[in-house]
Write a protein that holds these residues in place. Structure first.
Motif, PDB file in Angstrom:
ATOM      1  N   SER A   1     -35.725  14.756   5.786  1.00 46.81           N
ATOM      2  CA  SER A   1     -36.654  13.941   4.944  1.00 46.81           C
ATOM      3  C   SER A   1     -36.095  12.925   4.316  1.00 46.81           C
ATOM      4  O   SER A   1     -36.695  12.080   3.702  1.00 46.81           O
ATOM      5  CB  SER A   1     -37.686  14.970   4.358  1.00 46.81           C
ATOM      6  N   LYS A   2     -34.517  13.188   3.953  1.00 44.50           N
ATOM      7  CA  LYS A   2     -34.024  12.279   3.254  1.00 44.50           C
ATOM      8  C   LYS A   2     -34.184  10.837   3.795  1.00 44.50           C
ATOM      9  O   LYS A   2     -33.962   9.818   2.968  1.00 44.50           O
ATOM     10  CB  LYS A   2     -32.461  12.507   3.012  1.00 44.50           C
ATOM     11  N   HIS A   3     -34.303  10.620   5.003  1.00 48.18           N
ATOM     12  CA  HIS A   3     -34.336   9.369   5.673  1.00 48.18           C
ATOM     13  C   HIS A   3     -35.884   8.736   5.381  1.00 48.18           C
ATOM     14  O   HIS A   3     -35.973   7.112   5.424  1.00 48.18           O
ATOM     15  CB  HIS A   3     -34.287   9.553   7.207  1.00 48.18           C
ATOM     16  N   PHE A   4     -36.798   9.267   5.158  1.00 44.28           N
ATOM     17  CA  PHE A   4     -37.762   8.981   4.658  1.00 44.28           C
ATOM     18  C   PHE A   4     -38.237   8.849   3.165  1.00 44.28           C
ATOM     19  O   PHE A   4     -39.324   8.915   2.751  1.00 44.28           O
ATOM     20  CB  PHE A   4     -39.100   9.358   5.450  1.00 44.28           C
ATOM     21  N   ALA A   5     -37.172   8.951   2.282  1.00 46.73           N
ATOM     22  CA  ALA A   5     -37.342   9.267   0.915  1.00 46.73           C
ATOM     23  C   ALA A   5     -38.180   7.772   0.109  1.00 46.73           C
ATOM     24  O   ALA A   5     -38.786   8.599  -0.854  1.00 46.73           O
ATOM     25  CB  ALA A   5     -36.049   9.249   0.093  1.00 46.73           C
ATOM     26  N   ASN A   6     -38.453   6.831   0.523  1.00 47.17           N
ATOM     27  CA  ASN A   6     -39.268   5.877  -0.029  1.00 47.17           C
ATOM     28  C   ASN A   6     -40.683   6.255   0.083  1.00 47.17           C
ATOM     29  O   ASN A   6     -41.521   5.753  -0.485  1.00 47.17           O
ATOM     30  CB  ASN A   6     -38.912   4.522   0.640  1.00 47.17           C
TER      31      ASN A   6
END
Length: 233
Positions: free
Chosen positions: A153-158
Motif C-alpha cells: 500500500s505504500k505505493h499508493f500512499a498519496n
C-alpha cells in the motif's frame, strides 16, 4: 470490499480499479427525492446487466440469523428477478453464503427501514470499462512483496491511507503462532476464506512462473514453505 491485513479490518470507502468490472453508485435519498420506486429501480438495473449491492434489514430475509428475531442491516447482492421475487445472495445461518428469494413486498420493508446505510452499489461485468497493458515487472514485484510480506500500500500512499500492519505471507505465521490473531481467525470465517483464496491464487502464479524457469529455485522453495504454512491454517 474487505481487506484483511493484520489485524482484520473492513473498508468499503473505495474500490480498486478492475479491468473486468464497471462500478457505479446511487443513493436512496436521491432516488426518493425523484419519487423512484426501489422495486422498479432494481428491476431496471438488473435488466441493464447490473448486480445490485444494497443494505437490507435482514429481519425480513429468510435463511438469515436475524430473520424474524432482530433488526440487523447488512449488505446483500441482488442478481435477478422474476414475477414477484428477487434473487439475492448474502451471509446466512452460520455465516455461510446463501442464495435466497425475497418478495417485492419484503424488499420494500427491508429497504425503507434503512435510513443511514443508504448507498447502492451497482456492479456490471464489462471487460472494456478499464484497460491495462500487462507488465511482467509489475507482476514480479507483486509476487516478491507477497512472498516477503512487504506492505504494497505504500505505493499508493498519496491516495490510500497508510496502514501499519502485517502483510503477505507473514500473516500465516502470525495466525499459526499467536493466540490474539487466532481469535480473529476463529471469530470471522471470512478471514479464512480470503487467506485461502489469496494463497491459492498466488501459489498458482508462482508455480506457473517456476515451470517456465522464470523464478529461481530459492523462490520456488519459499513458495513451497508458504503453501505448507497456509495449508495448516
Amino acid at each position: 470490499h474487505i481487506d484483511y491485513f493484520l489485524e482484520g479490518m473492513k473498508s468499503g470507502s473505495f474500490n480498486y480499479l478492475n479491468q473486468f468490472l464497471d462500478f457505479r453508485f446511487d443513493y436512496y435519498s436521491y432516488l426518493k427525492s425523484l419519487d423512484v420506486n426501489i422495486v422498479e429501480y432494481c428491476k431496471l438495473m438488473l435488466n441493464q446487466k447490473f448486480y445490485i449491492a444494497l443494505y437490507l434489514d435482514e429481519y425480513y430475509i429468510q435463511k438469515r440469523n436475524s430473520y424474524q428475531k432482530r433488526h440487523f442491516i447488512h449488505q446483500n447482492l441482488l442478481y435477478g428477478f422474476e414475477d414477484d421475487y428477487f434473487y439475492m445472495m448474502g451471509y446466512g445461518i452460520n455465516n455461510i453464503l446463501e442464495f435466497t428469494k425475497l418478495s417485492k413486498t419484503d424488499i420494500l420493508k427491508a429497504y425503507t427501514d434503512n435510513s443511514k446505510l443508504e448507498t447502492i452499489k451497482l456492479i456490471r461485468y464489462d471487460i472494456n470499462s478499464v484497460t491495462y497493458k500487462f507488465s511482467k515487472s509489475v507482476l514480479f514485484k507483486q509476487l516478491e512483496e507477497y512472498l516477503y510480506g512487504i506492505n504494497s500500500s505504500k505505493h499508493f500512499a498519496n491516495v490510500v491511507p497508510g496502514i501499519k500492519s502485517i502483510y503477505g505471507t507473514k500473516q500465516y505465521r502470525e495466525y499459526l503462532e499467536k493466540s490474539d490473531y487466532q481469535k480473529l481467525y476463529l471469530n470471522d470465517m471470512r478471514i479464512a476464506y480470503l487467506i485461502s483464496e489469496r494463497m491459492e491464487l498466488m501459489i498458482k502464479r508462482i508455480e506457473f512462473l517456476r515451470q517456465r524457469n522464470v523464478l529461481s529455485a530459492i523462490s520456488a522453495a519459499i513458495a513451497a514453505e508458504i503453501a505448507d504454512d497456509a495449508g495448516k491454517l
